[in-house]
Design a protein around this motif. Structure first.
Motif, PDB file in Angstrom:
ATOM      1  N   MET A   1       0.935  -1.346  -0.057  1.00 26.28           N
ATOM      2  CA  MET A   1      -0.129  -0.122   0.012  1.00 26.28           C
ATOM      3  C   MET A   1       0.874   1.069  -0.067  1.00 26.28           C
ATOM      4  O   MET A   1       1.650   1.338   0.802  1.00 26.28           O
ATOM      5  CB  MET A   1      -0.881  -0.034   1.278  1.00 26.28           C
ATOM      6  CG  MET A   1      -1.934   1.153   1.270  1.00 26.28           C
ATOM      7  SD  MET A   1      -3.117   0.563   2.700  1.00 26.28           S
ATOM      8  CE  MET A   1      -2.062   0.648   4.108  1.00 26.28           C
ATOM      9  N   THR A   2       0.751   2.296  -0.804  1.00 24.76           N
ATOM     10  CA  THR A   2       1.531   3.316  -0.987  1.00 24.76           C
ATOM     11  C   THR A   2       0.852   4.452  -0.227  1.00 24.76           C
ATOM     12  O   THR A   2       1.399   5.262   0.714  1.00 24.76           O
ATOM     13  CB  THR A   2       1.598   3.643  -2.407  1.00 24.76           C
ATOM     14  OG1 THR A   2       1.917   2.631  -3.252  1.00 24.76           O
ATOM     15  CG2 THR A   2       2.813   4.357  -2.572  1.00 24.76           C
ATOM     16  N   GLN A   3      -0.524   5.053  -0.691  1.00 24.46           N
ATOM     17  CA  GLN A   3      -1.040   6.162  -0.085  1.00 24.46           C
ATOM     18  C   GLN A   3      -2.061   5.828   1.070  1.00 24.46           C
ATOM     19  O   GLN A   3      -3.017   5.041   0.469  1.00 24.46           O
ATOM     20  CB  GLN A   3      -1.577   7.097  -1.184  1.00 24.46           C
ATOM     21  CG  GLN A   3      -0.549   7.743  -2.184  1.00 24.46           C
ATOM     22  CD  GLN A   3      -1.289   8.470  -3.208  1.00 24.46           C
ATOM     23  OE1 GLN A   3      -2.516   8.008  -3.610  1.00 24.46           O
ATOM     24  NE2 GLN A   3      -0.514   9.433  -3.646  1.00 24.46           N
ATOM     25  N   ASP A   4      -2.153   6.180   2.039  1.00 25.94           N
ATOM     26  CA  ASP A   4      -3.008   6.128   2.993  1.00 25.94           C
ATOM     27  C   ASP A   4      -3.135   7.306   4.045  1.00 25.94           C
ATOM     28  O   ASP A   4      -2.004   7.703   4.490  1.00 25.94           O
ATOM     29  CB  ASP A   4      -2.708   4.852   3.801  1.00 25.94           C
ATOM     30  CG  ASP A   4      -4.063   4.200   4.634  1.00 25.94           C
ATOM     31  OD1 ASP A   4      -3.984   3.889   5.545  1.00 25.94           O
ATOM     32  OD2 ASP A   4      -5.204   4.619   3.922  1.00 25.94           O
ATOM     33  N   SER A   5      -4.052   7.270   4.666  1.00 28.60           N
ATOM     34  CA  SER A   5      -4.204   8.458   5.677  1.00 28.60           C
ATOM     35  C   SER A   5      -3.375   8.125   6.821  1.00 28.60           C
ATOM     36  O   SER A   5      -2.972   8.875   7.733  1.00 28.60           O
ATOM     37  CB  SER A   5      -5.650   8.796   6.059  1.00 28.60           C
ATOM     38  OG  SER A   5      -6.162   7.859   6.532  1.00 28.60           O
TER      39      SER A   5
ATOM     40  N   ILE B   1      -3.717   3.297  15.717  1.00 28.10           N
ATOM     41  CA  ILE B   1      -3.169   3.649  14.286  1.00 28.10           C
ATOM     42  C   ILE B   1      -2.622   2.322  13.740  1.00 28.10           C
ATOM     43  O   ILE B   1      -2.863   2.030  12.331  1.00 28.10           O
ATOM     44  CB  ILE B   1      -2.299   4.907  14.023  1.00 28.10           C
ATOM     45  CG1 ILE B   1      -3.014   6.048  14.508  1.00 28.10           C
ATOM     46  CG2 ILE B   1      -1.941   4.933  12.751  1.00 28.10           C
ATOM     47  CD1 ILE B   1      -2.255   7.084  14.873  1.00 28.10           C
ATOM     48  N   THR B   2      -1.673   1.827  14.348  1.00 27.23           N
ATOM     49  CA  THR B   2      -1.124   0.533  13.610  1.00 27.23           C
ATOM     50  C   THR B   2      -1.918  -0.518  13.470  1.00 27.23           C
ATOM     51  O   THR B   2      -1.687  -1.289  12.459  1.00 27.23           O
ATOM     52  CB  THR B   2      -0.060  -0.226  14.773  1.00 27.23           C
ATOM     53  OG1 THR B   2      -0.187   0.415  16.152  1.00 27.23           O
ATOM     54  CG2 THR B   2       1.432   0.106  14.388  1.00 27.23           C
ATOM     55  N   LYS B   3      -3.009  -0.816  13.997  1.00 23.23           N
ATOM     56  CA  LYS B   3      -4.050  -1.817  13.990  1.00 23.23           C
ATOM     57  C   LYS B   3      -4.810  -1.456  12.700  1.00 23.23           C
ATOM     58  O   LYS B   3      -4.935  -2.388  11.739  1.00 23.23           O
ATOM     59  CB  LYS B   3      -4.835  -1.910  15.256  1.00 23.23           C
ATOM     60  CG  LYS B   3      -5.668  -3.016  15.110  1.00 23.23           C
ATOM     61  CD  LYS B   3      -6.198  -3.309  16.523  1.00 23.23           C
ATOM     62  CE  LYS B   3      -7.450  -2.302  16.847  1.00 23.23           C
ATOM     63  NZ  LYS B   3      -8.752  -2.614  16.411  1.00 23.23           N
TER      64      LYS B   3
ATOM     65  N   GLU C   1      -4.609  -3.730   9.258  1.00 25.05           N
ATOM     66  CA  GLU C   1      -5.853  -4.039   8.480  1.00 25.05           C
ATOM     67  C   GLU C   1      -5.909  -3.620   7.091  1.00 25.05           C
ATOM     68  O   GLU C   1      -6.230  -4.598   6.281  1.00 25.05           O
ATOM     69  CB  GLU C   1      -7.158  -3.469   9.164  1.00 25.05           C
ATOM     70  CG  GLU C   1      -7.502  -4.458  10.471  1.00 25.05           C
ATOM     71  CD  GLU C   1      -8.525  -3.804  11.281  1.00 25.05           C
ATOM     72  OE1 GLU C   1      -9.233  -2.867  10.734  1.00 25.05           O
ATOM     73  OE2 GLU C   1      -9.068  -3.958  12.544  1.00 25.05           O
ATOM     74  N   ARG C   2      -5.514  -2.248   6.893  1.00 25.11           N
ATOM     75  CA  ARG C   2      -5.781  -1.907   5.399  1.00 25.11           C
ATOM     76  C   ARG C   2      -4.845  -2.580   4.680  1.00 25.11           C
ATOM     77  O   ARG C   2      -5.209  -2.597   3.365  1.00 25.11           O
ATOM     78  CB  ARG C   2      -5.588  -0.292   5.542  1.00 25.11           C
ATOM     79  CG  ARG C   2      -6.617   0.369   6.321  1.00 25.11           C
ATOM     80  CD  ARG C   2      -6.615   1.901   6.021  1.00 25.11           C
ATOM     81  NE  ARG C   2      -7.569   2.421   6.637  1.00 25.11           N
ATOM     82  CZ  ARG C   2      -7.732   3.899   6.694  1.00 25.11           C
ATOM     83  NH1 ARG C   2      -6.880   4.783   5.963  1.00 25.11           N
ATOM     84  NH2 ARG C   2      -8.754   4.623   7.284  1.00 25.11           N
ATOM     85  N   GLU C   3      -3.596  -2.835   5.188  1.00 21.46           N
ATOM     86  CA  GLU C   3      -2.583  -3.479   4.290  1.00 21.46           C
ATOM     87  C   GLU C   3      -3.025  -4.776   3.765  1.00 21.46           C
ATOM     88  O   GLU C   3      -2.973  -5.139   2.828  1.00 21.46           O
ATOM     89  CB  GLU C   3      -1.182  -3.436   4.981  1.00 21.46           C
ATOM     90  CG  GLU C   3      -0.438  -2.147   4.864  1.00 21.46           C
ATOM     91  CD  GLU C   3       0.987  -2.229   5.538  1.00 21.46           C
ATOM     92  OE1 GLU C   3       1.184  -3.465   6.112  1.00 21.46           O
ATOM     93  OE2 GLU C   3       1.660  -1.359   5.402  1.00 21.46           O
ATOM     94  N   ALA C   4      -3.682  -5.323   4.902  1.00 22.76           N
ATOM     95  CA  ALA C   4      -4.319  -6.938   4.620  1.00 22.76           C
ATOM     96  C   ALA C   4      -5.406  -6.636   3.522  1.00 22.76           C
ATOM     97  O   ALA C   4      -5.373  -7.811   2.743  1.00 22.76           O
ATOM     98  CB  ALA C   4      -4.703  -7.276   6.015  1.00 22.76           C
ATOM     99  N   LYS C   5      -6.093  -5.845   3.619  1.00 23.86           N
ATOM    100  CA  LYS C   5      -7.061  -5.246   2.556  1.00 23.86           C
ATOM    101  C   LYS C   5      -6.494  -5.278   1.194  1.00 23.86           C
ATOM    102  O   LYS C   5      -7.034  -5.881   0.249  1.00 23.86           O
ATOM    103  CB  LYS C   5      -8.007  -4.205   3.022  1.00 23.86           C
ATOM    104  CG  LYS C   5      -9.208  -4.475   3.764  1.00 23.86           C
ATOM    105  CD  LYS C   5     -10.455  -4.168   3.100  1.00 23.86           C
ATOM    106  CE  LYS C   5     -11.020  -5.304   2.094  1.00 23.86           C
ATOM    107  NZ  LYS C   5     -11.788  -4.935   1.435  1.00 23.86           N
TER     108      LYS C   5
ATOM    109  N   GLU D   1     -12.711   4.253   9.106  1.00 25.87           N
ATOM    110  CA  GLU D   1     -12.472   2.767   9.201  1.00 25.87           C
ATOM    111  C   GLU D   1     -13.848   2.300   9.280  1.00 25.87           C
ATOM    112  O   GLU D   1     -13.942   1.167   8.525  1.00 25.87           O
ATOM    113  CB  GLU D   1     -11.702   2.704  10.458  1.00 25.87           C
ATOM    114  CG  GLU D   1     -11.193   1.312  10.476  1.00 25.87           C
ATOM    115  CD  GLU D   1      -9.993   0.967   9.133  1.00 25.87           C
ATOM    116  OE1 GLU D   1      -9.651   1.786   8.667  1.00 25.87           O
ATOM    117  OE2 GLU D   1      -9.984  -0.266   9.190  1.00 25.87           O
ATOM    118  N   GLY D   2     -14.692   2.862  10.013  1.00 24.57           N
ATOM    119  CA  GLY D   2     -16.147   2.442  10.282  1.00 24.57           C
ATOM    120  C   GLY D   2     -16.593   2.361   8.882  1.00 24.57           C
ATOM    121  O   GLY D   2     -17.268   1.314   8.572  1.00 24.57           O
TER     122      GLY D   2
END
Lengths: 168, 677
Positions: free
Chosen positions: A63-67, A96-98, A102-106, B474-475
């Motif tokens: 993942m490159t761009q993320d908030s 935030i790490t969590k 998750e987003r990376e897994a997605k 996130e929600g």
């Protein structure tokens, strides 16, 4: 004390590890281990070396761009200490790490989404094309399913017997 | 004034050396080649030049000597007397006079011989004239060589005389031997004079320099003086007498009141009175030394009386200078150089007295007006009687007062440190003065690293807001996710098909492997055509197995293969008469012995694999016949046999390519002998 990032592979460098190289133009290169250091000395471009983060980001594997990346930024002006702020910050880091994980897994799942269908298609094709390696065409004509031949005839001088193995 | 140039006198050479120098210079600097065929004028000129050149050089050198040595009448009488004392004026003058005479003589010689040379008519005559001239000059020099040696000695000694300036502020120290003069000078100046328990340790004058009121004073240490009539004094004592006589200085007369110098106070007083004539017009201070051994108050009545007499004399010198009110302390002082008690006081007293005297004299002299012109401080004429003090604002005064008070009261960090155990034990709390919103937080330790992240990178006053935003996002995202969460659970292969696929893949990989093996060893091994199946791989059983794996019934194929095999059919049809029936019936009747034997062996060979003898040539080997194969085997074995070196030289031992190389066995050496090769 600060945790730095390796210039080559972008992993974190903990205190007591790695080498720092300062070039004549005062640019600092930090390396986490001699592998990265040696690669750098060989003048390899990390964007072309498969196992580095730079490559993975560039080629869309990670993942490159993320908030969530916006939270972690090198701040040059120190803030006055505030206990409450420190507490909230520590808690926030965990959250935030969590979220980021998750987003990376997605992202990974999204990337791998079509794999099953593709694999299936390939498998079917291969089966179709190469079934002759395990099943004689004569047998296939009689039993056109894409499975192993049912009868396994033992070789002997006497009459062949009916196979009694492998019946489901 | 020449006094400081004693070090700059050039070295006076020995008589012999002088001759050598001059003659060799003549030889080098004048032309050397002359033949008797030259024109006579040229010959004359040649030799005249040499004579004149030699004379000039002698003249230069001797003049240098005469000029550089000081004339005793021209220098300061102190130095004049000192030199007289040390070297005897008469001898000195005599030596210099001799040198002068020599110079004149040499000039005369040269003049005479040049005149003679003008009339020389042959090379030989001119040459002998020149030789004679030079010879006479050298004799002159030889005659004065003792004077030259003496002058050289004097020069060396003069160079080592202490550089005393007779005109500047000087303090002179005198007294009996061993009273402590040298110790005193060691204490107040940087001079390093020998101090020893025996008398006459100091044998000549020593100079030290000291400072008082931003002025430099030179302090002169003299050898001790004994109480003797003037004529009996030796050179060393005469040095000090000379100094006393000629230098306008403050005099410190040292008195040893403990008597440990070996002379009683009476003797010292006697000396004082005998040389008091030398103290005329000079500020005198009587210094009682060694008070650590014997305080001044403790001496006997008689001695006290003597001391008082001396003091009275000293006072006279004070009174003799302009009627100053006598400060009695400044005339008789006590001190001890060992305990350094009173040393500085003595120095200050002496310097003060001297300064006063010099100032007085200057004031009285004619040059005073010039000096006074330079010391003028302009004061504005007061307009009225009003007082005008400097104006300091009140606030500044208060601040100053407060600061002073605070400085006394304030406790510094250093004090705190010392209280709590010193530098190594106490470590200052650097966080004490932090300015924070809440003072309780001062000693907090904040973690810098958490889970591989720098906490400092996350700190942000708005972090809460942003975190909330994030959670909202996130929600939302999770909600969306659940909507299209259905997995394409499409078709799947069933178990049998999977099995078949696995088999296919296995087989494929096997094929690839085999191909790779074949490919890699193709170059090193001969590819055997299939018909020569050396290892008996391709059997009918194997064929049967493979066919069965494919799902076919192999029995037909096996039977057919067997029927067509060689063992049944035989290699060739025997064109023999006994053609008994089918060649298929092998077990029953074999037509001929040959056939039988062959068939038996072949049948045997068919049924089991046996090891062949090494010399037997199998079809795929590549050998023509067994002889060739045997030879090949032999060669192969030999090549791997280990060499028996038997401690003979091996490859690692040096090899001499040629035992008699030419370059070692022939040719001359550039240096050295060629006795051995």
């Amino acid at each position: 004390m600060r945790l730095e990032k390796c210039w080559f592979c972008s992993s974190t460098i903990y205190p007591g590890h790695g080498i720092q190289f300062v070039r004549n133009d005062a640019k600092i290169f930090r390396f986490c281990r001699s592998k990265c250091h040696k690669n750098f000395k060989m003048k390899r471009n990390p964007r072309k070396v498969k196992w580095t983060k730079a490559y993975r980001r560039l080629h869309g594997k990670d993942m490159t761009q993320d908030s969530t990346f916006e939270f972690e930024r090198k701040r040059n002006r120190p803030e006055r200490y505030d206990r409450n702020l420190a507490e909230t910050t520590l808690k926030a880091i965990k959250k935030i790490t969590k979220v980021r994980v998750e987003r990376e897994a997605k992202h990974h799942a999204l990337r791998m989404k079509g794999k099953k269908a593709k694999d299936h298609k390939e498998a079917v094709k291969e089966l179709e094309q190469s079934i002759h390696l395990v099943k004689a065409p004569a047998v296939f004509q009689q039993d056109p399913t894409l499975t192993l031949p049912k009868m396994q005839v033992k070789v002997s001088q006497k009459q062949s017997e009916e196979n009694n193995a492998m019946e489901e | 004034m020449v006094q400081y140039n004693f070090k700059k006198i050039t070295v006076v050479p020995n008589g012999k050396d002088l001759i050598d120098i001059i003659l060799s210079r003549t030889q080098r600097q004048t032309p050397t080649v002359v033949h008797k065929g030259y024109a006579i004028s040229r010959l004359r000129q040649f030799y005249m030049r040499k004579v004149k050149y030699t004379q000039q050089n002698f003249h230069e050198k001797l003049s240098a000597i005469i000029d550089e040595f000081p004339r005793l009448d021209d220098i300061h009488p102190f130095y004049g007397d000192l030199l007289h004392v040390l070297y005897n004026k008469d001898h000195y003058k005599l030596a210099l006079g001799q040198v002068n005479t020599a110079r004149n003589l040499i000039s005369k010689i040269a003049k005479d011989y040049v005149k003679l040379l003008k009339y020389g008519d042959s090379l030989y005559r001119c040459k002998s004239l020149k030789v004679a001239a030079l010879g006479r000059m050298c004799t002159v020099i030889k005659r004065i060589s003792p004077s030259l040696a003496y002058l050289e000695q004097i020069r060396q000694h003069m160079a080592r005389l202490p550089s005393i300036d007779p005109n500047t502020r000087t303090i002179l120290i005198c007294g009996y031997p061993n009273v402590g003069k040298s110790s005193f000078i060691n204490k107040i100046t940087r001079a390093d004079v020998d101090v020893q328990p025996y008398a006459f340790t100091t044998k000549s004058l020593f100079v030290g320099h000291t400072d008082y009121k931003y002025l430099r004073y030179q302090v002169i240490d003299t050898p001790g003086i004994l109480d003797r009539p003037f004529e009996d004094r030796n050179i060393i004592e005469m040095c000090s007498i000379t100094a006393l006589a000629h230098l306008r200085a403050a005099i410190l007369f040292f008195l040893d009141i403990s008597g440990s110098c070996g002379y009683s106070i009476a003797q010292q007083a006697a000396l004082f009175h005998s040389i008091k004539s030398l103290f005329m017009n000079k500020p005198l201070i009587v210094v009682c030394n060694k008070t650590d051994l014997q305080p001044l108050e403790g001496i006997s009545e008689e001695d006290m009386k003597l001391v008082m007499e001396m003091k009275a004399e000293a006072m006279k010198t004070v009174m003799g200078q302009g009627g100053e009110p006598a400060n009695e302390e400044a005339v008789l002082v006590t001190m001890s150089t060992l305990t350094e008690d009173g040393v500085i006081a003595v120095k200050n007293a002496a310097c003060e007295r001297l300064l006063d005297q010099r100032v007085e004299i200057k004031m009285k002299s004619k040059k005073i007006n010039d000096c006074l012109n330079r010391f003028h401080v302009a004061m504005p004429k007061p307009r009225d009687q009003k007082e005008r003090p400097p104006c300091i604002p009140q606030a500044v005064l208060e601040a100053r007062a407060k600061e002073a008070a605070e400085k006394e009261r304030r406790k510094t960090e250093k004090d705190l440190e010392n209280e709590n155990g010193g530098a190594g034990v106490y470590s200052a709390s650097l966080k004490k003065h932090y300015i924070l919103a809440n003072d309780e937080w001062k000693e907090d330790i904040m973690p810098e690293i958490l889970d591989g992240h720098n906490v400092a990178d996350f700190i942000d006053p708005d972090i809460l807001l942003r975190l909330e935003e994030l959670e909202r996002e996130e929600g939302l995202r999770q909600a969306e996710e659940e909507d299209d969460d259905f997995e394409m659970d499409g078709e799947e292969l069933n178990a049998e098909e999977k099995e078949a696929l696995a088999e296919i893949r296995k087989k494929k990989s096997l094929l690839i492997q085999q191909h790779r093996i074949k490919k890699s060893t193709a170059e090193s091994r001969s590819i055997v055509p299939r018909k020569f199946d050396k290892n008996n791989e391709f059997t009918s059983e194997r064929m049967g197995r493979q066919l069965a794996a494919l799902g076919l019934d192999p029995s037909l194929a096996i039977n057919r293969a067997r029927s067509r095999s060689l063992s049944r059919k035989g290699r060739k049809r025997e064109r023999s008469s006994d053609n008994h029936g089918d060649a298929m019936d092998v077990d029953m009747d074999t037509p001929s012995k040959k056939l039988r034997a062959r068939s038996r062996s072949l049948s045997l060979s068919r049924s089991r694999s046996r090891s062949r003898p090494p010399s037997e040539v199998t079809p795929g080997d590549g050998f023509k016949d067994s002889a060739q194969k045997v030879k090949a085997i032999k060669i192969a074995k030999k090549s791997v046999k280990k060499r028996n070196k038997d401690a003979r030289k091996g490859e690692a031992d040096r090899v001499i390519p040629s035992l008699k190389p030419k370059h070692l066995f022939s040719g001359k050496r550039s240096i050295g002998k060629t006795q051995r090769r």
